[in-house]
Design an enzyme around this catalytic site. Structure first.
Site, PDB file in Angstrom:
ATOM      1  N   GLY A  97      59.396 -52.498  96.279  1.00 31.80           N
ATOM      2  CA  GLY A  97      58.448 -51.513  95.759  1.00 31.80           C
ATOM      3  C   GLY A  97      57.867 -51.949  94.424  1.00 31.80           C
ATOM      4  N   THR A 119      60.366 -52.746 114.112  1.00 36.70           N
ATOM      5  CA  THR A 119      58.988 -53.068 113.751  1.00 36.70           C
ATOM      6  C   THR A 119      58.726 -52.436 112.393  1.00 36.70           C
ATOM      7  OG1 THR A 119      58.205 -53.165 116.043  1.00 36.70           O
ATOM      8  CG2 THR A 119      56.553 -52.733 114.339  1.00 36.70           C
ATOM      9  N   LEU A 120      58.183 -53.206 111.474  1.00 29.34           N
ATOM     10  CA  LEU A 120      57.948 -52.749 110.103  1.00 29.34           C
ATOM     11  C   LEU A 120      56.458 -52.608 109.839  1.00 29.34           C
ATOM     12  CD1 LEU A 120      60.306 -55.375 108.438  1.00 29.34           C
ATOM     13  CD2 LEU A 120      60.864 -52.984 108.996  1.00 29.34           C
ATOM     14  N   GLU A 121      56.065 -51.491 109.249  1.00 28.74           N
ATOM     15  CA  GLU A 121      54.686 -51.323 108.787  1.00 28.74           C
ATOM     16  C   GLU A 121      54.668 -51.745 107.324  1.00 28.74           C
ATOM     17  OE1 GLU A 121      55.832 -47.646 109.328  1.00 28.74           O
ATOM     18  OE2 GLU A 121      55.852 -47.872 111.493  1.00 28.74           O
TER      19      GLU A 121
END
Length: 178
Positions: A97, A119-121
């Site tokens: 972040g 699955t990563l956004e």
């Protein structure tokens, strides 16, 4: 109830939690530190909920890959995780972040019985280089209340997912035809 680090380690040892590959050093007080896999999909152009998303797939080289603002990236976790006993919450963490990376904001819940590579956004606020295998977030395991109903036994469109998957909302819109 959120499992503590020692409770996660014990559940991995008894087989109630799957983390593959598992590294006990990655256990923190209330989570497991998961890593970015080595493949990423770049979704460029306009996105349409009624149509499959166009993408290019890239291997993330050891020297890294620069993510740029304005693009949607779909990545994958290095680890395959799951449990028939516990639900999971997958989050980014402070370390990514503070690099301006937003990851997995919209779908953090992993249902009981769904053992997957997530699955990563991924979005970037500024150009930022990422590397395969870098720590990318925290995985929390939570105790569920009530009779368990495994995700693998549901008629769910993502039940067989084991890697990067695009949105399949188009299957629900107009019966999948456009």
């Amino acid at each position: 109830m959120i499992l503590t680090g020692p409770a996660i380690a014990a559940a991995v040892h008894t087989g109630e939690i799957t983390i593959d590959p598992y590294d006990p050093v990655r256990i923190s007080p209330n989570a497991y530190d998961w890593r970015l896999g080595d493949t990423i999909r770049v979704c460029a152009g306009d996105l349409d909920a009624a149509a499959p998303t166009a993408f290019t797939e890239q291997h993330i080289p050891n020297y890294g890959l620069i993510l740029v603002p304005g693009l949607l990236y779909l990545g994958v976790t290095h680890e395959r995780t799951g449990s028939e006993t516990f639900a999971q919450i997958l989050n980014g963490d402070r370390t990514i972040g503070s690099l301006g990376i937003w990851v997995h904001v919209s779908a953090p819940l992993g249902h009981q019985g769904h053992a997957i590579r997530w699955t990563l956004e991924i979005r970037a606020a500024k150009p930022v280089r990422v590397y395969p295998g870098m720590t990318f977030g925290k995985l929390v395991f939570i105790a569920a209340h009530g009779h368990p109903d495994s995700y693998q036994h549901q008629a769910a469109k993502y039940a067989a997912t084991d890697g990067i998957d695009i949105s399949r909302l188009y299957e629900e819109i107009n019966g999948g035809s456009r």
